[in-house]
Scaffold this motif. Structure first.
Motif, PDB file in Angstrom:
ATOM      1  N   PHE A 268       0.719  -1.416  -0.254  1.00  0.00           N
ATOM      2  CA  PHE A 268      -0.264  -0.239  -0.716  1.00  0.00           C
ATOM      3  C   PHE A 268       0.709   1.355  -0.081  1.00  0.00           C
ATOM      4  O   PHE A 268       0.489   2.543  -0.306  1.00  0.00           O
ATOM      5  CB  PHE A 268      -0.683   0.303   0.957  1.00  0.00           C
ATOM      6  CG  PHE A 268      -2.197   1.107   0.942  1.00  0.00           C
ATOM      7  CD1 PHE A 268      -3.370   0.937   1.486  1.00  0.00           C
ATOM      8  CD2 PHE A 268      -1.480   2.516   1.588  1.00  0.00           C
ATOM      9  CE1 PHE A 268      -4.256   1.555   0.592  1.00  0.00           C
ATOM     10  CE2 PHE A 268      -2.506   3.464   2.104  1.00  0.00           C
ATOM     11  CZ  PHE A 268      -4.047   3.119   1.191  1.00  0.00           C
ATOM     12  N   PHE A 269       2.168   0.905   0.547  1.00  0.00           N
ATOM     13  CA  PHE A 269       2.893   2.746   0.985  1.00  0.00           C
ATOM     14  C   PHE A 269       3.225   2.365  -0.463  1.00  0.00           C
ATOM     15  O   PHE A 269       3.552   3.483  -0.977  1.00  0.00           O
ATOM     16  CB  PHE A 269       3.699   2.026   2.005  1.00  0.00           C
ATOM     17  CG  PHE A 269       4.977   2.772   2.164  1.00  0.00           C
ATOM     18  CD1 PHE A 269       4.259   3.793   3.192  1.00  0.00           C
ATOM     19  CD2 PHE A 269       5.997   3.052   1.620  1.00  0.00           C
ATOM     20  CE1 PHE A 269       5.811   5.111   3.346  1.00  0.00           C
ATOM     21  CE2 PHE A 269       6.858   4.217   1.977  1.00  0.00           C
ATOM     22  CZ  PHE A 269       6.713   5.537   2.845  1.00  0.00           C
ATOM     23  N   ASP A 270       4.331   1.383  -0.920  1.00  0.00           N
ATOM     24  CA  ASP A 270       4.947   1.652  -2.369  1.00  0.00           C
ATOM     25  C   ASP A 270       3.485   2.053  -3.799  1.00  0.00           C
ATOM     26  O   ASP A 270       4.045   3.372  -4.391  1.00  0.00           O
ATOM     27  CB  ASP A 270       5.040  -0.223  -2.696  1.00  0.00           C
ATOM     28  CG  ASP A 270       6.290   0.055  -3.922  1.00  0.00           C
ATOM     29  OD1 ASP A 270       7.075   0.825  -4.158  1.00  0.00           O
ATOM     30  OD2 ASP A 270       5.744  -0.301  -5.368  1.00  0.00           O
ATOM     31  N   VAL A 271       2.273   1.901  -3.947  1.00  0.00           N
ATOM     32  CA  VAL A 271       2.010   2.535  -4.903  1.00  0.00           C
ATOM     33  C   VAL A 271       0.879   4.250  -4.008  1.00  0.00           C
ATOM     34  O   VAL A 271       1.102   4.202  -5.406  1.00  0.00           O
ATOM     35  CB  VAL A 271      -0.175   1.613  -4.497  1.00  0.00           C
ATOM     36  CG1 VAL A 271      -1.128   1.930  -5.124  1.00  0.00           C
ATOM     37  CG2 VAL A 271       0.336  -0.031  -5.223  1.00  0.00           C
ATOM     38  N   SER A 272       1.069   4.014  -2.879  1.00  0.00           N
ATOM     39  CA  SER A 272       0.940   5.588  -2.750  1.00  0.00           C
ATOM     40  C   SER A 272       1.765   6.546  -3.149  1.00  0.00           C
ATOM     41  O   SER A 272       1.932   7.588  -3.654  1.00  0.00           O
ATOM     42  CB  SER A 272       0.534   5.573  -1.376  1.00  0.00           C
ATOM     43  OG  SER A 272      -0.290   4.676  -0.360  1.00  0.00           O
ATOM     44  N   GLU A 273       3.098   5.615  -3.073  1.00  0.00           N
ATOM     45  CA  GLU A 273       4.120   6.456  -3.627  1.00  0.00           C
ATOM     46  C   GLU A 273       4.323   6.535  -4.899  1.00  0.00           C
ATOM     47  O   GLU A 273       5.059   7.900  -5.347  1.00  0.00           O
ATOM     48  CB  GLU A 273       5.488   6.097  -3.020  1.00  0.00           C
ATOM     49  CG  GLU A 273       7.109   7.476  -3.222  1.00  0.00           C
ATOM     50  CD  GLU A 273       8.126   6.591  -2.406  1.00  0.00           C
ATOM     51  OE1 GLU A 273       9.261   6.799  -2.837  1.00  0.00           O
ATOM     52  OE2 GLU A 273       8.438   4.852  -2.143  1.00  0.00           O
ATOM     53  N   LYS A 274       3.983   5.562  -5.941  1.00  0.00           N
ATOM     54  CA  LYS A 274       4.328   5.794  -7.346  1.00  0.00           C
ATOM     55  C   LYS A 274       2.806   6.898  -7.477  1.00  0.00           C
ATOM     56  O   LYS A 274       2.961   7.452  -8.591  1.00  0.00           O
ATOM     57  CB  LYS A 274       3.499   4.130  -7.706  1.00  0.00           C
ATOM     58  CG  LYS A 274       5.623   4.133  -7.723  1.00  0.00           C
ATOM     59  CD  LYS A 274       5.515   2.117  -8.266  1.00  0.00           C
ATOM     60  CE  LYS A 274       6.842   1.932  -8.253  1.00  0.00           C
ATOM     61  NZ  LYS A 274       7.059   1.847  -6.679  1.00  0.00           N
ATOM     62  N   THR A 275       2.044   6.537  -6.695  1.00  0.00           N
ATOM     63  CA  THR A 275       0.555   7.174  -7.169  1.00  0.00           C
ATOM     64  C   THR A 275       1.129   8.836  -7.051  1.00  0.00           C
ATOM     65  O   THR A 275       0.511   9.931  -7.689  1.00  0.00           O
ATOM     66  CB  THR A 275      -0.723   6.937  -6.267  1.00  0.00           C
ATOM     67  OG1 THR A 275      -0.849   4.955  -6.777  1.00  0.00           O
ATOM     68  CG2 THR A 275      -1.995   8.083  -7.054  1.00  0.00           C
ATOM     69  N   ALA A 276       1.634   8.564  -5.539  1.00  0.00           N
ATOM     70  CA  ALA A 276       1.959  10.422  -6.159  1.00  0.00           C
ATOM     71  C   ALA A 276       2.729  11.261  -6.647  1.00  0.00           C
ATOM     72  O   ALA A 276       2.970  11.861  -7.152  1.00  0.00           O
ATOM     73  CB  ALA A 276       2.730  10.735  -4.524  1.00  0.00           C
ATOM     74  N   MET A 277       4.019  10.549  -7.313  1.00  0.00           N
ATOM     75  CA  MET A 277       4.739  10.615  -8.065  1.00  0.00           C
ATOM     76  C   MET A 277       4.266  11.033  -9.398  1.00  0.00           C
ATOM     77  O   MET A 277       4.493  11.949  -9.842  1.00  0.00           O
ATOM     78  CB  MET A 277       6.039   9.424  -8.330  1.00  0.00           C
ATOM     79  CG  MET A 277       6.769   8.969  -7.042  1.00  0.00           C
ATOM     80  SD  MET A 277       7.452   7.201  -6.946  1.00  0.00           S
ATOM     81  CE  MET A 277       8.597   7.534  -8.552  1.00  0.00           C
TER      82      MET A 277
END
Length: 445
Positions: free
Chosen positions: A378-387
């Protein structure tokens, strides 16, 4: 069923770390140092920075930023699917190989990007390289708990990081030597050595990847088609999202992380483009700046680790985000190369620290559910979505106003929102009760 894999085996661990050596060349040579500056230069015609893009004119840097953002958005979309494949497939190595070769071929295609008429080739190669890099990381990371016991995973992970840093900087310095000696070597084509660096990055990636692809086990789990559901990764994200409703402190922290990491990652990917377009720095100057950022980033990570011990994770993060806000305010007025180098110095100090501290803070805040993998997915997907959001919005504002300086204002707003949410999260108490029998966390932050 778990496939027997020898843990803490030096040969296996070193082979695994060599993949970081191989693919980090993309992150430094393609994404950070040489390609952004080359792209800006090659797409500028008669002083104009606007290019034809799907039937309309657009700023070259805006097209680059949006293309990169969409690449990360696609990776965010397919990451849960890749995680499910990683869990259920009996052949992790083949998927690692597929994404490795996809990314390397994307790098090699950039060699043929020789002018604005081939802009689609340049942007397409960049997108392939980005997807290959991010996709392969999913399977690369999946090997870590299989090759090292829990008490040694931090050390093994650090070894991979160090291998990646050494490998990437070695290749970047090698390319810099050729670029600096262009005249001495009798090369008149200014594009040749930058394009050769893209080609060399692809060969470097594939070549050194043969070590882990040869040594690492074929898979981590035995192939089992019974009950296989490739949507499990998406179901896991939904499960974590539902659990966050009962965890206001963690939920607020994640919203804060989304905004400030959107600013951090956008700066990291667009700093070189800004230096070339707004300050008119050459490729050599930009490469040296990126090397400075790399070295300072390591020191900054240790600096903020020390600060977190003294003041706590949340206070240290507030200081880091506050510094980012000051950097944005100063960067708007950058005019000379000296100003750019000064900004790069401070960016380097907070760049590595805020990323490592964010992950460790999150690790302390997640509940002890036995589902750490789901929370980190979830953390990784959040970061890539933010990017994706950050890069697309940067590109939109760049194209709308014709200046990347105006996009810096958006960065300052994102960091401000992130800081406000961090303050709110710090004041919230951890939940005493979690749904689905989640246990309370007592980790100091």
């Amino acid at each position: 069923m778990q496939v027997p894999v020898p843990r803490n085996n030096r040969k296996t661990i070193n082979a695994w770390a060599m993949y970081d050596w191989a693919n980090s060349a993309y992150a430094l040579v393609i994404a950070s140092a040489i390609f952004p500056a080359y792209y800006n230069s090659i797409t500028k015609v008669d002083g104009s920075t606007r290019i034809g893009f799907f039937g309309s004119g657009i700023e070259n840097t805006a097209a680059y930023s949006i293309n990169l953002g969409l690449s990360f958005g696609l990776v965010a979309l397919i990451s849960p699917l890749l995680s499910s494949i990683s869990d259920y497939s009996g052949n992790h190595r083949s998927y690692l190989k597929f994404f490795c070769y996809t990314g390397a071929i994307g790098c090699m295609l950039l060699f043929f990007f020789t002018g604005p008429s081939l802009v689609y080739l340049g942007l397409g190669g960049m997108m392939l390289a980005t997807i290959g890099y991010s996709g392969s990381i999913v399977f690369y990371n999946a090997y870590l708990p299989a090759i090292a016991t829990e008490d040694r995973q931090d050390k093994v992970s650090a070894r991979g990081f160090s291998f990646g840093y050494i490998g990437a900087t070695t290749l970047l310095i090698l390319n810099l030597v050729f670029i600096l000696n262009q005249e001495a070597l009798g090369v008149k084509d200014d594009t040749l050595f930058p394009r050769l660096s893209f080609l060399l990055t692809g060969f470097w990636w594939i070549g050194f990847a043969q070590i882990p692809l040869h040594v690492l086990p074929k898979g981590l789990y035995a192939a089992d088609n019974k009950g296989r559901n490739f949507l499990n990764g998406y179901m896991e994200l939904r499960k974590v999202w539902n659990q966050l409703r009962a965890q206001p402190k963690l939920r607020t922290f994640l919203f804060s992380f989304f905004f400030y990491i959107m600013g951090v990652q956008t700066v990291m990917f667009m700093a070189t483009s800004f230096g070339e377009k707004e300050i008119h720095l050459g490729i050599t100057q930009l490469i040296l700046t990126v090397l400075l950022l790399e070295y300072l980033g390591i020191g900054g990570a240790f600096l903020f680790a020390w600060l977190s011990k003294k003041a706590g994770n949340m206070k240290a993060l507030m200081i880091a985000v506050g510094l980012w806000m000051l950097i944005c305010a100063g960067s708007y007025f950058i005019i000379t190369p000296l100003h750019f180098y000064m900004a790069a110095f401070f960016i380097g100090l907070v760049m590595g620290g805020i990323q490592s501290l964010s992950r460790s803070t999150y690790a302390k805040m997640i509940p002890e559910t036995g589902n750490n993998a789901g929370y980190f997915s979830f953390f990784d997907v959040s970061e890539k979505t933010a990017m994706m959001c950050g890069l697309v919005m940067w590109g939109y504002l760049d194209n709308l106003t014709g200046s990347m300086r105006n996009s810096i204002v958006a960065l300052a707003i994102w960091f401000t929102i992130g800081l406000i949410l961090l303050i709110i999260a710090d004041r919230k108490r951890p939940s005493l009760h979690y749904p689905h029998s989640l246990t309370n966390q007592k980790k100091p932050i």
